[in-house]
Design an enzyme around this catalytic site. Structure first.
Site, short mmCIF file in Angstrom:
data_model
loop_
_atom_site.label_atom_id
_atom_site.label_comp_id
_atom_site.label_asym_id
_atom_site.label_seq_id
_atom_site.Cartn_x
_atom_site.Cartn_y
_atom_site.Cartn_z
CG HIS A 170 -1.73 1.22 1.41
ND1 HIS A 170 -3.07 1.27 1.09
CD2 HIS A 170 -1.41 2.46 1.85
CE1 HIS A 170 -3.52 2.50 1.34
NE2 HIS A 170 -2.54 3.24 1.80
CD GLU A 171 1.58 3.64 3.73
OE1 GLU A 171 1.78 4.69 3.09
OE2 GLU A 171 0.56 3.46 4.42
CG HIS B 37 0.40 6.40 -0.63
ND1 HIS B 37 -0.70 7.01 -1.18
CD2 HIS B 37 -0.05 5.82 0.52
CE1 HIS B 37 -1.76 6.82 -0.40
NE2 HIS B 37 -1.39 6.09 0.63
CG HIS C 123 0.02 8.69 -6.89
ND1 HIS C 123 -1.00 9.10 -6.06
CD2 HIS C 123 -0.24 9.26 -8.09
CE1 HIS C 123 -1.84 9.87 -6.75
NE2 HIS C 123 -1.39 9.99 -7.98
ZN LIG Z 1 -2.66 5.28 2.08
#
Ligand SMILES: [Zn+2]
Length: 719
Positions: free
Chosen positions: A508-509, A512, A515
């Protein structure tokens, strides 16, 4: 399951309400060498070194922060004033682009200050925080309330010339204009003064709130006195408890710290029901102990000030103000989604509790399932129903191997390559840095910092942070991003094993981070993760899906002793149990999201947080076996800043997109379909905030998102 939901708001360091542009050109106010910068303060220096420079974490002294922040604020105010007083007619270049350039020194120092606040905090730093928080708020207001400046922005926004700008430029103008209006640029003098007063008071209260939570996490613990107190704990937890005991200089066999990464595993494995209850009570009462760290009065004040501010700005409630520019647009739409998911999730919880109670009865436990039993019996049911033991999975989940797996996925989807570098200073010896390049062209893309371990002074949870945004108003400026987690260090020399949930959080991290790393925009305010709050969790949640792909598991989920990949039969059992416990995970999260929204829809009446929380949960029909993931007195997302206030629903909102978007890969050639990955890069990961998110999603998927995929992913039937 939703550990990733503790990740903080740090990823949104760019709030364009003030021109937080990042600027690398040599500024005339700075001399050429580090020691000749203003006041000789190294924290003010331009970032030196390869990769376009990097933060001088090795030169930090806490005493330097205050003078550096003061000097950088003064410098930005001069820059902004110059733009506001420009005698030339306002246009895009001399106003909007000029604002993007302003504040480069402030951005640099504020980044380092933020890293210290979240990962290197301590009593000396907290004194600085308490003093600077209101002053930083006042500084931001000074810019957003600058009348001459707003007149220029408004003039560019209303000018017919705007239509000649390209779409990214038009979006930037819109962003500046709306952010200034939303920050009170149109208010009269008196209202502006009151607004600024409110913002300063809030900043002080936010600091108090988070320092209180940090204090109770650092100071409170459960001492384990003898072998009996360790009953049921796997070796890794015994080792971690022992190590924590040494750090805290506690006699006995170990301690359980009052942080999620220590508490959740204890609640999962400890056979000692009495100790589970003690630990559970300690954890859920952070900030709620009627002592000097109690947060209830702070919450009442924060809510009143927010309600007053919303009214002043012309909005019905704080929630309406916050959501205006979010993807959801209105609290009503966010509530509608939450309510649609709430009922099937609660129904599932009742089933889960029935299963747990039946198992406890069968084992002759003679208990009624209580909140401190949930994780414990959940594990037992998982074993019973799916023949799946988390401890059977864990030996295959080595932190460092999974990191390599993450790199491999980034290589497959985005053509990235990661190389460790040692010539970059870090804030703490545990932190490591990698250079990211393009596999084919070898082009430098950015730096990735990894800070995986828990330590005193580091806030709990996991999060991503952008130290520098990608942009090209000063040549090609590459990004610097970090991932932060709170894994408890194992025995020296042995690979650190993590849980499936923790592995999901890592993906998940890293989502980011990707992104940020994929960002390909011109203007820093629109770069990378600087998107709407309820959209920013979409890329990150999407990346979680790649953990369970056979390609990753076969290559990187390797047994720490034998080196053998995780057996297919075990993978099948993991897959079969994919929707297991989704009732708990969803209700735990959603109850917090609903309380957050309702607190901020309640208007300006004086709120007693304890009574409000109790009554709201009763009205919702909260199952008595579950407590909110973040109870109000410790809800950092909501009360440590405005960050996720009236915004904790964002994870669910983004997950609608996530579940639906992964369908594009499933309908294609699978998770590594190059064509779909290229669309993902082009329409989602690279565009930052240059486009309306709803349009961007449509471009990627060819249609609007549907909620069905989310319901299926969580194993719910729509109500
Ligand atoms: Zn998040």
């Amino acid at each position: 399951m939703l550990d990733r939901i503790t990740h903080s708001l740090m990823l949104l360091i760019t709030t364009a309400a003030i021109a937080l542009a990042i600027f690398t050109a040599i500024d005339a106010t700075h001399a050429t060498t580090v020691d000749e910068t203003a006041n000789g303060n190294p924290l003010l220096a331009k970032w030196e070194g390869p990769y376009g420079g990097f933060p001088p974490f090795d030169r930090v002294q806490i005493a330097l922060f205050k003078p550096a922040l003061e000097s950088a604020m003064a410098e930005q105010l001069v820059e902004v004033d110059r733009i506001a007083k420009n005698t030339a007619a306002p246009d895009f270049e001399n106003t909007i682009v000029a604002l993007e350039h302003a504040g480069s020194t402030f951005n640099r120092i504020n980044t380092i200050y933020g890293v210290w606040g979240s990962t290197m905090n301590g009593p000396e730093f907290q004194v600085v925080e308490r003093e600077m928080a209101p002053r930083l708020a006042a500084f931001r207001d000074q810019i957003s309330q600058n009348e001459a400046l707003f007149k220029r922005i408004e003039s560019v926004y209303n000018s017919p010339e705007k239509a000649k700008l390209d779409p990214e430029q038009q979006r930037l103008v819109w962003l500046y204009y709306t952010n200034f209006v939303r920050s009170g640029a149109r208010l009269g003098t008196e209202a502006k003064a009151r607004l600024s007063q409110i913002n300063q008071e809030l900043a002080g209260l936010f600091t108090k709130f988070s320092q209180n939570v940090l204090a109770e996490e650092n100071d409170q613990f459960l001492a384990l006195k003898s072998e009996e107190d360790l009953a049921g704990l796997p070796q890794s937890l015994r080792d971690a408890a022992a190590a924590a005991g040494v750090t805290k200089k506690q006699p006995g066999v170990g301690i359980i710290m009052n942080t999620r990464s220590a508490v959740d595993p204890f609640l999962t494995y400890s056979d000692r029901r009495d100790l589970r209850e003690k630990v559970w009570r300690m954890f859920i009462n952070r900030g709620d102990n009627d002592d000097e760290h109690d947060n209830n009065a702070n919450i009442t004040q924060i809510l009143q000030l927010r309600a007053e501010r919303a009214k002043l700005l012309g909005y019905k409630t704080h929630a309406h103000w916050r959501l205006e520019n979010a993807m959801a647009k209105t609290p009503e739409r966010a509530m509608e989604l939450m309510e649609a998911v709430w009922k099937p999730a609660v129904a599932r919880v009742h089933e889960e509790v029935r299963d747990m109670q039946a198992l406890a009865d069968k084992q002759g436990a003679k208990i009624t399932i209580e909140p401190w039993d949930y994780r414990y019996y959940m594990e037992k049911v998982r074993k019973d129903k799916y023949d799946l033991d988390q401890n059977e999975v864990k030996p295959y989940l080595q932190l460092e191997k999974l990191r390599e797996g993450i790199f491999w996925v980034a290589g497959e989807l985005f053509n990235f390559n990661f190389t460790p570098v040692t010539n970059v200073p870090v804030a703490h010896p545990d932190i490591r840095v990698w250079e990211v390049t393009d596999k084919t062209t070898k082009r430098h893309i950015g730096l990735w910092y990894f800070d995986p371990y828990a330590r005193v002074g580091k806030r709990s949870g996991a999060w991503m942070n952008a130290y520098r945004s990608q942009e090209r108003i000063n040549g090609e400026v590459t990004t610097i991003v970090s991932n932060n987690a709170n894994f408890i260090k194992g025995k020296p020399g042995e690979p650190l094993l993590i849980s499936w949930d923790d592995a999901t959080t890592m993906f998940h991290e890293f989502g980011h981070a990707l992104h940020g790393l994929n960002s390909n925009v011109t203007y820093p305010s629109l770069s990378g993760t600087a998107v709407a709050r309820d959209y920013v969790e979409f890329p990150s949640q999407l990346m979680e899906h790649w953990l369970s792909t056979p390609e990753v598991l076969q290559r990187f989920a390797l047994h720490y002793q034998t080196g053998q990949p995780i057996p297919q039969t075990l993978v099948d059992r993991i897959k079969r149990s994919a929707t297991f416990n989704q009732g708990f995970a969803t209700v735990e999260y959603l109850s917090a999201a609903l309380v957050d929204m309702k607190l901020h829809l309640a208007g300006d009446r004086k709120i007693d947080p304890k009574a409000f929380e109790r009554d709201t949960l009763a009205e919702l029909g909260m199952p008595k076996e579950i407590v909110m993931r973040h109870r109000t007195p410790q809800f950092l997302h909501v009360f440590a800043s405005d960050g996720y206030s009236a915004g904790y629903y964002s994870y669910l909102w983004s997950d609608v997109l996530t579940a639906d978007a992964f369908g594009a890969f499933v309908e294609g050639k699978g998770p590594y379909d190059k064509a779909v990955a290229e669309r993902l890069r082009k329409d989602i990961f690279s565009i930052g905030n240059t486009k309306d998110p709803a349009e961007a999603y449509k471009a990627f998927r060819g249609r609007d998102p549907k909620v069905d995929a989310l319901m299926k992913k969580r194993g719910f039937s729509p109500s």
